[in-house]
Write a protein that holds these residues in place. Structure first.
Motif, mmCIF file in Angstrom:
data_model
loop_
_atom_site.group_PDB
_atom_site.id
_atom_site.type_symbol
_atom_site.label_atom_id
_atom_site.label_comp_id
_atom_site.label_asym_id
_atom_site.label_seq_id
_atom_site.Cartn_x
_atom_site.Cartn_y
_atom_site.Cartn_z
ATOM 1 N N ASP A 101 8.417 -3.379 2.240
ATOM 2 C CA ASP A 101 9.308 -3.117 3.031
ATOM 3 C C ASP A 101 9.233 -4.274 3.703
ATOM 4 N N ALA A 102 7.655 -5.060 3.858
ATOM 5 C CA ALA A 102 8.732 -6.463 3.588
ATOM 6 C C ALA A 102 9.400 -7.526 3.446
ATOM 7 N N GLY A 103 10.032 -7.106 2.174
ATOM 8 C CA GLY A 103 11.073 -7.753 1.240
ATOM 9 C C GLY A 103 10.280 -9.173 0.393
ATOM 10 N N LEU A 104 9.113 -8.478 0.013
ATOM 11 C CA LEU A 104 7.843 -9.654 -0.959
ATOM 12 C C LEU A 104 8.575 -8.891 -2.571
ATOM 13 N N ALA A 105 8.839 -7.864 -2.406
ATOM 14 C CA ALA A 105 8.907 -7.352 -4.010
ATOM 15 C C ALA A 105 10.102 -6.926 -4.269
ATOM 16 N N PRO A 106 11.042 -8.035 -4.364
ATOM 17 C CA PRO A 106 12.327 -7.548 -5.295
ATOM 18 C C PRO A 106 12.636 -6.778 -6.168
ATOM 19 N N TRP A 107 13.581 -6.236 -6.690
ATOM 20 C CA TRP A 107 13.906 -5.565 -7.970
ATOM 21 C C TRP A 107 14.489 -6.687 -8.446
ATOM 22 N N ASP A 108 14.161 -7.009 -9.937
ATOM 23 C CA ASP A 108 14.738 -8.043 -10.602
ATOM 24 C C ASP A 108 15.763 -7.474 -11.792
ATOM 25 N N GLY A 109 16.115 -6.234 -11.266
ATOM 26 C CA GLY A 109 17.266 -5.551 -11.813
ATOM 27 C C GLY A 109 17.497 -4.808 -13.071
ATOM 28 N N ALA A 110 16.100 -4.386 -13.739
ATOM 29 C CA ALA A 110 15.775 -4.003 -14.969
ATOM 30 C C ALA A 110 15.811 -2.521 -15.028
ATOM 31 N N TRP A 111 15.779 -1.785 -15.590
ATOM 32 C CA TRP A 111 15.439 -0.819 -15.572
ATOM 33 C C TRP A 111 14.269 -0.158 -17.071
ATOM 34 N N HIS A 112 13.508 0.761 -17.269
ATOM 35 C CA HIS A 112 12.569 1.048 -18.105
ATOM 36 C C HIS A 112 12.647 1.859 -18.502
ATOM 37 N N LEU A 113 13.100 1.989 -20.026
ATOM 38 C CA LEU A 113 12.975 3.681 -20.507
ATOM 39 C C LEU A 113 12.606 3.863 -21.538
ATOM 40 N N PRO A 283 -17.516 0.497 15.798
ATOM 41 C CA PRO A 283 -16.607 0.545 16.305
ATOM 42 C C PRO A 283 -15.556 2.195 15.667
ATOM 43 N N ALA A 284 -14.512 2.397 16.910
ATOM 44 C CA ALA A 284 -14.182 3.294 16.953
ATOM 45 C C ALA A 284 -13.980 4.084 15.471
ATOM 46 N N LEU A 285 -12.917 3.783 14.684
ATOM 47 C CA LEU A 285 -13.184 4.136 13.618
ATOM 48 C C LEU A 285 -13.603 3.766 11.938
ATOM 49 N N ARG A 286 -14.017 3.846 11.019
ATOM 50 C CA ARG A 286 -13.892 3.698 9.668
ATOM 51 C C ARG A 286 -13.852 4.181 8.976
ATOM 52 N N LEU A 287 -12.388 4.934 9.398
ATOM 53 C CA LEU A 287 -11.673 5.631 8.090
ATOM 54 C C LEU A 287 -10.432 5.079 7.202
ATOM 55 N N PHE A 288 -10.257 5.264 5.812
ATOM 56 C CA PHE A 288 -10.417 4.801 5.061
ATOM 57 C C PHE A 288 -9.828 3.448 5.346
ATOM 58 N N ALA A 289 -11.737 2.853 5.088
ATOM 59 C CA ALA A 289 -11.500 1.064 5.512
ATOM 60 C C ALA A 289 -10.882 0.654 4.310
ATOM 61 N N LEU A 290 -10.194 0.865 3.149
ATOM 62 C CA LEU A 290 -10.351 0.417 2.100
ATOM 63 C C LEU A 290 -8.554 0.092 2.433
ATOM 64 N N TYR A 291 -7.913 0.888 3.155
ATOM 65 C CA TYR A 291 -6.529 0.552 3.617
ATOM 66 C C TYR A 291 -5.933 -0.966 4.560
ATOM 67 N N SER A 292 -7.306 -1.123 5.079
ATOM 68 C CA SER A 292 -7.994 -1.992 5.724
ATOM 69 C C SER A 292 -6.273 -3.761 5.554
ATOM 70 N N ASP A 293 -6.798 -3.704 4.168
ATOM 71 C CA ASP A 293 -6.257 -5.037 3.983
ATOM 72 C C ASP A 293 -4.389 -4.474 3.388
ATOM 73 N N ALA A 294 -4.064 -3.393 2.549
ATOM 74 C CA ALA A 294 -3.155 -3.067 2.441
ATOM 75 C C ALA A 294 -1.976 -2.631 3.540
ATOM 76 N N LEU A 295 -2.665 -2.579 5.026
ATOM 77 C CA LEU A 295 -1.204 -2.722 5.941
ATOM 78 C C LEU A 295 -1.189 -3.506 6.402
ATOM 79 N N ARG A 296 -1.227 -4.893 5.796
ATOM 80 C CA ARG A 296 -1.432 -6.467 6.256
ATOM 81 C C ARG A 296 -0.787 -6.682 4.834
ATOM 82 N N PRO A 297 1.411 -6.336 4.992
ATOM 83 C CA PRO A 297 1.111 -7.001 3.759
ATOM 84 C C PRO A 297 2.545 -8.169 3.955
ATOM 85 N N ALA A 298 2.385 -8.858 5.327
ATOM 86 C CA ALA A 298 3.076 -10.320 5.387
ATOM 87 C C ALA A 298 2.150 -10.965 4.952
#
Length: 322
Positions: A101-113, A283-298
């Motif tokens: 979504d942040a434009g950090l993983a562009p496609w290389d144009g290759a299809w994998h079959l 803290p208000a929530l400790r839900l799915f703490a493993l997502y904390s870093d995942a939601l900071r893509p930039a």
């Protein structure tokens, strides 16, 4: 199963079903424990019976995913394996989606079959290989031939070898894919993957997240239990949208792609739900703490490497259907 009470909590009957296990997994704290009292409180708000919770906890303990200390509402569960089980998308998979979504993983144009011809006598192995390819986001082109825009070979070969059918598997890459008279990459993606259905699921996620953000902006804000309930419901919508998504590169998707907007709204919702102390000062929530870093893509960090797609880990859960 979803319940009338749970449906009322979100204002509609078309909300994703919230598995009882997802409630348990959502409440796993950063120290790997679940407070049973909190679990029962949230289950009450979701219209789940205490019997459902007891049976779910019993199964999780029997499967070796948790150990239990104490009884009833005073019990504490201790996670002993991957706490996301098979109910929430893998954190590295989520991280890759936000990097796209942040434009950090562009496609290389290759299809994998991938092509295979496994005899009927090895039907079980053939079915397992096919389901694995679908789970990794590949789409069937014709009988025994599958394609994906993502590099997943290193995840397919080990399973084929384990199943004893590696000799029957052929894989190759191409930048020149044609199906019938269709050659345009976006047109090929639209023909191969159910993009309308995927976009519709993201529409449900976006609608829920927008409503959640509006409720969080109201005064007074929701109670601790209300925040927990909203977070579990958000997780259910998020999982329902992400699990069937092959995470095609943005270059292959209609623009603007509703998945990007829905994930942005969901990230804002997670952030708001985690803000502010709870009544007991924690803290208000400790839900799915493993997502904390995942939601900071930039932040420029590289995708985590683990047992999913190469640079694109697979979402945990049942196999896909296309």
């Amino acid at each position: 199963m979803s319940t009338p009470a749970a449906a009322r909590a979100t204002g509609g009957a078309d909300r994703p079903e919230i598995p009882t296990r997802l409630v348990v997994h959502a409440l796993v704290r950063e120290d790997g424990t679940v407070d049973a009292g909190e679990l029962y409180d949230v289950a009450d708000l979701l219209g789940m019976s205490h019997q459902q919770i007891r049976l779910c906890v019993k199964r999780l303990v029997a499967e070796g995913r948790f150990t239990q200390e104490g009884r009833g509402r005073r019990a504490t569960l201790h996670a002993v394996t991957d706490v996301t089980g098979s109910l929430a998308p893998d954190a590295a998979y989520v991280r890759h989606a936000y990097r796209q979504d942040a434009g950090l993983a562009p496609w290389d144009g290759a299809w994998h079959l991938f092509a295979f011809a496994v005899p009927e006598s090895r039907r079980t192995a053939r079915d397992a290989l096919r389901e694995h390819l679908l789970h990794l986001g590949a789409a069937p082109v014709q009988s025994g031939l599958y394609v994906t825009a993502n590099p997943v070979t290193e995840l397919v070969d080990p399973l084929a070898r384990h199943l004893g059918v590696l000799v029957s598997l052929t894989h190759f890459t191409s930048t020149d894919l044609r199906i019938g008279e269709v050659t345009d990459p976006r047109a090929l993606a639209a023909a191969l993957w159910p993009l309308t259905e995927i976009a519709g699921r993201y529409g449900h996620l976006a609608a829920y997240a927008e409503g959640c953000l509006a409720r969080l902006a109201e005064a007074p804000g929701p109670s601790d239990a209300g925040r927990l309930t909203a977070a579990v419901e958000l997780a259910a919508h998020f999982s329902a949208a992400m699990r069937p998504d092959p995470l095609l590169p943005p270059e292959l998707l209609p623009q603007p792609w509703p998945g990007a907007r829905a994930r942005s709204l969901a990230a804002d919702c997670w952030k708001r739900l985690r803000q502010g102390p709870r009544a007991d000062g924690t803290p208000a929530l400790r839900l799915f703490a493993l997502y904390s870093d995942a939601l900071r893509p930039a932040d420029g960090g590289r995708p985590a490497a683990r047992s999913g797609r190469a640079g694109l880990p697979a979402p945990a859960g049942e196999g896909r259907s296309h």
